[in-house]
Design a protein around this motif. Structure first.
Motif, mmCIF file in Angstrom:
data_model
loop_
_atom_site.group_PDB
_atom_site.id
_atom_site.type_symbol
_atom_site.label_atom_id
_atom_site.label_comp_id
_atom_site.label_asym_id
_atom_site.label_seq_id
_atom_site.Cartn_x
_atom_site.Cartn_y
_atom_site.Cartn_z
ATOM 1 N N ILE A 196 0.837 -1.212 0.000
ATOM 2 C CA ILE A 196 0.000 0.000 0.000
ATOM 3 C C ILE A 196 0.863 1.250 0.000
ATOM 4 O O ILE A 196 0.727 2.135 -0.862
ATOM 5 N N GLN A 197 1.767 1.333 0.978
ATOM 6 C CA GLN A 197 2.599 2.523 1.089
ATOM 7 C C GLN A 197 3.514 2.666 -0.127
ATOM 8 O O GLN A 197 3.634 3.750 -0.705
ATOM 9 N N GLY A 198 4.144 1.566 -0.518
ATOM 10 C CA GLY A 198 5.119 1.638 -1.599
ATOM 11 C C GLY A 198 4.508 1.940 -2.952
ATOM 12 O O GLY A 198 5.022 2.790 -3.690
ATOM 13 N N GLN A 199 3.413 1.258 -3.290
ATOM 14 C CA GLN A 199 2.846 1.438 -4.621
ATOM 15 C C GLN A 199 2.170 2.797 -4.785
ATOM 16 O O GLN A 199 2.290 3.433 -5.832
ATOM 17 N N ALA A 206 8.490 12.409 -6.484
ATOM 18 C CA ALA A 206 8.993 13.632 -7.119
ATOM 19 C C ALA A 206 10.403 13.385 -7.637
ATOM 20 O O ALA A 206 11.179 12.645 -7.037
ATOM 21 N N PRO A 207 10.754 13.992 -8.790
ATOM 22 C CA PRO A 207 12.093 13.791 -9.333
ATOM 23 C C PRO A 207 13.161 14.366 -8.410
ATOM 24 O O PRO A 207 12.906 15.270 -7.625
ATOM 25 N N ARG A 326 15.785 4.864 -7.835
ATOM 26 C CA ARG A 326 14.879 5.778 -7.146
ATOM 27 C C ARG A 326 13.416 5.467 -7.433
ATOM 28 O O ARG A 326 12.542 5.636 -6.584
ATOM 29 N N ASN A 327 13.115 5.002 -8.643
ATOM 30 C CA ASN A 327 11.724 4.733 -9.037
ATOM 31 C C ASN A 327 11.341 3.269 -8.882
ATOM 32 O O ASN A 327 10.222 2.886 -9.251
#
Length: 526
Positions: A196-199, A206-207, A326-327
């Motif tokens: 939940i938190q991660g997705q 933000a970049p 990061r993504n």
């Protein structure tokens, strides 16, 4: 006439014996029935363990990176929040355990009222942890206050819930079965919290911001190309909103789980053994910590938990800052937790086949090669997924095995101290205390270390010192702490033979107590 009187007496004796035998069988069946837990009861009880794991995973994996990159706090202040909040939480655990052990019986039980009354304020404070206030001065106080409040209220939920295991049935077999259900749901809760938190957050990350070193290296133009007009531009406000949405979803799940627990489980007053006279707080500490096996198990748990929580608290930053994912870090974390979930049946089989001490050693050591590999290999997303999935097998042992050993220590204490009863909440609360103490120490030290290393919030690249610090925090330090814990485990005295002997003795004591109770009921009926 004498014969007639004798015959009449004989007849009356038969009439008396018939109902006694029948009532004895009936009472035995009633006793067995009232201590039998249905599958629905066990599931409802197990669901109550999900809120602690869901919120714990969300906070453990994401709070540090949230405070640094979203709330944009200085790493020094973030370390203060994480350490003080956990230290406060650790202090509240034995305090709440002491208060719970002295709680009077109510129409809803002795543990469940704590669960119900703490839930509304707990979810409110949890939501406000993930809200960025519209002011700069006082941000640190804001996060520290609501973090401490939430930890206190969650303690008021989790300590009574943990101790509830001893009060849902007087049958050891039923309690063990309910605990197995609970372990399954709690591991699923860790997956749910990470997912939940991660997705949700991962879709609105933000970049990064180019620093002086990035601009000097000519990275600014390449970053600008990645943020062209055709791609959606994600702002920091979008990221803040994503964190609030994720926390809102978790709050709803928290409330639903508390409702299911309250309406699906009943504390059985008759299953509670007669309680000893209430004792003072420090007397209770001396009592539980004076039991040798418990003290050793707590020390094992302290060091191994500290190691795994260093890995948990810094792995997201390690993936995003050092490995450059990061993504993708939220998917890597999810792979670890999914692997841990799938490995639970294996560790259940392993501990029944080889014993709990062997299982703890094997489980803790199994993750060490992957801790070393993940920091030594070059940045490669596919290999990182494979290593993370394999490491999850060891993480599963860290989640399951310490809690499976705690009831054995409580049973050992009851065998050695048959006249000292009703202290289960104290044993569970101090166990939780050391878990949270380890978490606070690990998060505080790691965030402070990043401050000294020169961590840059939302930086596209970090100084070399930060990369080295993160490698130490997710590899060298956890390995050292795990090895210390295993050395202490070597002296842990409860073997499989002693554990089985304790359970047999306690079952005999319970059977004797049940027989006395049934005899008393029969006499009262006659």
């Amino acid at each position: 006439m004498a014969k007639g009187e004798g015959g009449e007496q004989y007849s009356n004796a038969n009439l008396l014996n018939k109902p006694v035998q029948s009532d004895g069988i009936t009472l035995a069946r009633k006793h067995e029935h009232r201590n039998k837990l249905s599958v629905c009861n066990k599931i409802c009880y197990a669901v109550g363990g999900a809120p602690y794991q869901i919120t714990g995973c969300a906070l453990g994996f994401f709070l540090q990176i949230y405070l640094l990159d979203v709330a944009q706090l200085d790493p020094f202040y973030a370390s203060i929040i994480l350490f003080v909040g956990r230290a406060w939480d650790a202090v509240t655990d034995p305090t709440v355990g002491f208060l719970v052990s002295r709680s009077p019986w109510t129409r809803f039980g002795r543990m469940l009222p704590w669960v119900v009354l703490s839930t509304p304020l707990a979810v409110l404070s949890y939501f406000l942890i993930w809200f960025v206030p519209p002011f700069e001065e006082g941000k640190v106080i804001w996060y520290l206050f609501f973090y401490c409040i939430f930890q206190t209220l969650q303690t008021c939920f989790h300590v009574p819930y943990s101790a509830l295991t001893m009060f849902i049935s007087s049958e050891q077999k039923e309690r063990d079965s309910a605990t197995a259900y609970r372990m399954t749901v709690e591991v699923l809760g860790t997956v749910l919290g990470t997912a939940i938190q991660g997705q949700i957050v991962g879709m609105a990350t933000a970049p990064c911001l180019p620093g002086p070193a990035d601009i000097a290296a000519g990275l600014n133009s390449s970053l600008s190309v990645g943020l062209n007009a055709s791609a959606p531009v994600i702002s920091l406000d979008d990221t803040k909103t994503a964190y609030m949405i994720a926390s809102g979803v978790i709050c709803i799940i928290y409330v639903l789980c508390a409702i299911v627990l309250f309406f699906g489980v009943r504390e059985k007053k008759e299953s509670c053994r007669p309680r000893s006279e209430p004792m003072g707080f420090f007397q209770g500490i001396k009592l539980v910590m004076g039991h040798g096996p418990y003290a050793k198990l707590v020390m094992v748990f302290l060091f191994t938990s500290l190691g795994f929580m260093l890995l948990e608290g810094n792995f997201a930053l390690f993936c995003s800052s050092t490995l450059g994912f990061r993504n993708d870090f939220q998917n890597i974390l999810l792979a670890i937790m999914l692997s841990a979930t799938l490995a639970i049946p294996f560790w259940q089989w392993f501990l029944t086949r080889f014993g709990k001490k062997t299982a703890v050693c094997a489980g803790s050591l199994s993750v060490v090669p992957f801790m070393i590999l993940v920091v030594c290999m070059k940045s490669n997303l596919i290999i990182t997924y494979i290593v993370s999935f394999a490491a999850g097998v060891g993480v599963a042992a860290a989640f399951l095995l310490p809690w499976s050993m705690l009831p054995d220590v409580v049973d050992d204490f009851q065998v050695q101290n048959p006249d000292s009863t009703g202290h289960e909440a104290l044993f569970y609360s101090f166990y939780v205390f050391f878990t949270k103490f380890a978490s606070g120490v690990s998060l505080g030290i790691s965030t402070l270390s990043l401050d000294f290393a020169g961590y840059i919030s939302r930086g596209c690249s970090q100084p070399e010192e930060v990369a080295i610090t993160l490698k130490v925090l997710v590899s060298a330090a956890p390995i050292g702490l795990i090895l210390i814990g295993l050395v202490i485990l070597y002296w842990y005295p409860i073997t499989e033979e002693r554990r089985q002997g304790n359970r047999k003795l306690l079952q005999e004591l319970r059977d004797e107590a049940d027989s006395e109770t049934d005899s008393t009921e029969l006499v009262n009926m006659i």
